[in-house]
Design a protein around this motif. Sequence first.
Motif, PDB file in Angstrom:
ATOM      1  N   CYS A 124     -10.969   3.944 -10.615  1.00 40.73           N
ATOM      2  CA  CYS A 124      -9.852   3.209 -10.011  1.00 40.73           C
ATOM      3  C   CYS A 124      -8.911   4.186  -9.313  1.00 40.73           C
ATOM      4  CB  CYS A 124      -9.117   2.406 -11.075  1.00 40.73           C
ATOM      5  SG  CYS A 124      -7.934   1.202 -10.411  1.00 40.73           S
ATOM      6  N   GLU A 130     -12.701  -2.400  -6.606  1.00 39.25           N
ATOM      7  CA  GLU A 130     -11.910  -3.525  -6.128  1.00 39.25           C
ATOM      8  C   GLU A 130     -10.827  -3.852  -7.161  1.00 39.25           C
ATOM      9  OE1 GLU A 130     -12.168  -5.115  -3.308  1.00 39.25           O
ATOM     10  OE2 GLU A 130     -14.114  -4.418  -2.519  1.00 39.25           O
ATOM     11  N   PRO A 131      -9.638  -4.261  -6.724  1.00 38.06           N
ATOM     12  CA  PRO A 131      -8.625  -4.706  -7.685  1.00 38.06           C
ATOM     13  C   PRO A 131      -9.042  -6.046  -8.309  1.00 38.06           C
ATOM     14  CG  PRO A 131      -7.895  -5.126  -5.452  1.00 38.06           C
ATOM     15  CD  PRO A 131      -9.168  -4.344  -5.328  1.00 38.06           C
ATOM     16  N   ASP A 133      -7.294  -9.333 -10.066  1.00 38.08           N
ATOM     17  CA  ASP A 133      -6.074 -10.080 -10.374  1.00 38.08           C
ATOM     18  C   ASP A 133      -6.258 -10.780 -11.719  1.00 38.08           C
ATOM     19  OD1 ASP A 133      -3.886 -11.719 -10.539  1.00 38.08           O
ATOM     20  OD2 ASP A 133      -4.179 -12.690  -8.576  1.00 38.08           O
ATOM     21  N   HIS A 134      -5.467 -10.412 -12.695  1.00 38.72           N
ATOM     22  CA  HIS A 134      -5.638 -10.954 -14.040  1.00 38.72           C
ATOM     23  C   HIS A 134      -5.353 -12.453 -14.125  1.00 38.72           C
ATOM     24  CE1 HIS A 134      -4.629  -6.586 -15.416  1.00 38.72           C
ATOM     25  NE2 HIS A 134      -5.844  -6.694 -14.921  1.00 38.72           N
ATOM     26  N   ASP A 157      -5.741  -2.467 -13.638  1.00 37.40           N
ATOM     27  CA  ASP A 157      -5.695  -2.932 -12.253  1.00 37.40           C
ATOM     28  C   ASP A 157      -7.078  -3.205 -11.678  1.00 37.40           C
ATOM     29  OD1 ASP A 157      -2.969  -2.697 -12.328  1.00 37.40           O
ATOM     30  OD2 ASP A 157      -2.885  -0.791 -11.248  1.00 37.40           O
ATOM     31  N   CYS A 158      -8.065  -2.401 -12.084  1.00 36.22           N
ATOM     32  CA  CYS A 158      -9.419  -2.527 -11.517  1.00 36.22           C
ATOM     33  C   CYS A 158     -10.468  -2.857 -12.568  1.00 36.22           C
ATOM     34  CB  CYS A 158      -9.831  -1.229 -10.834  1.00 36.22           C
ATOM     35  SG  CYS A 158      -8.660  -0.555  -9.649  1.00 36.22           S
ATOM     36  N   LYS A 303     -15.960  -0.916  -4.888  1.00 35.89           N
ATOM     37  CA  LYS A 303     -15.319  -1.178  -3.603  1.00 35.89           C
ATOM     38  C   LYS A 303     -16.382  -1.383  -2.521  1.00 35.89           C
ATOM     39  CE  LYS A 303     -11.192  -1.082  -1.484  1.00 35.89           C
ATOM     40  NZ  LYS A 303     -10.020  -1.849  -1.943  1.00 35.89           N
TER      41      LYS A 303
END
Length: 394
Positions: A124, A130-131, A133-134, A157-158, A303
């Motif tokens: 990360c 890639e991020p 989103d929780h 985050d990732c 990514k």
Amino acid sequence: LSVTSGGADDAIRGIIKITECYVNIKGSKDIMSSIIKNALVASAMTTLVVSAASAADLTVVSWGGAYTKSQVEAYHKPWMASTGHNIISEDYGGGIAEIKAQVESGNVTWDVVDVELSDAIRACDEGLLEPIDHSILPPAPDGTPAAEDFLPGTLFDCAVANIVWSSVYVYDTSKVRNWNAPKTMADFFNTTAFPGKRGMRKSPKVTMEFALIADGVPVDEVYDVLGTEEGIERAFAKLDTIKEDVIWWEAGAQPPQLLADGEVIFTTAWNGRIFNAVAAEDQSFEMVWDGQIYDLDLWVIPKGSKNVEAALDFVSFSTATEQLAAQASWIPYGPARSSSVAIMGTYHSDPSIQMADHMPTAPANFKNALQNDFEFWADNADELNERFNSWLAQ
């Protein structure tokens, strides 16, 4: 070769343009009409085929063996049935080298990868993931938001955690007298009391921590010591005492096989692989939990994945309360959600085996445990890997 439907249309239009020029020269409008019709049909078929291929297959990469089997049963099969997508399951040996190579080459073929925590942090930080989103993660059955239901330190985050697992060492009870059974990490390194070959993972991670624990360092001081040059040299010195007796393994399926074949008397291993050998294959193995090192595994998305939307859906689905609890019925790796822990049951094929008793975090197993320090390894993995490999070559 990866072709988008738009790219295919552009290619077909190019073919038509070239053909128009050719037919004008020849002066045959009938030929032109026929070719254009065929080209349009080809364009439609190409679009359908490319769209179907891109939507159908999600490549999910994990560690193989009993662990991947548990994921296939608890995650893959239900997700495929729910979405109509297909999963291609691949195995690897860990680390971020392959992810990095794919991302940097622009040829990303993996969509979701199961990684260790320190590797998730490194990847990360290096922009390889890639991020996530929780907010896409499903709530617990009682409505508790996912961010509150996941165990502390399991969402990044990732990356999204799925399990808590542990490195231990193990022996075959049929080949060790009860009065002389090993009980501590120091026993693993005691070749006088326990002569014979040992199996160890070919990696500094865990191996160096085990060495320091065996050398008398309390578990809560291991990373303080390992963070010094003197501590690193101390770990290598302890490993020197058994180096000639070690068979190095790289894949998680190897330790139980080494033990079953009688090639080693002890081996380090991942707790779930040993449980599977006992519960599913009737092996007479016993784990030594003293000095166990527990860690997280997490889902990440490289990514540039060509299937990010489907990958995110899979991550969300597979980390739902019910799916994590279902996986725990196949292998004793602790679910990363509180609500999953609450509904853990028995082994999938033997209701007499309560899975909670075999988890790394079970009270009887957790008396002298060490949590892997992901920040330490994220910062020091490259240097210690280099030094470890140099030590092996000596």
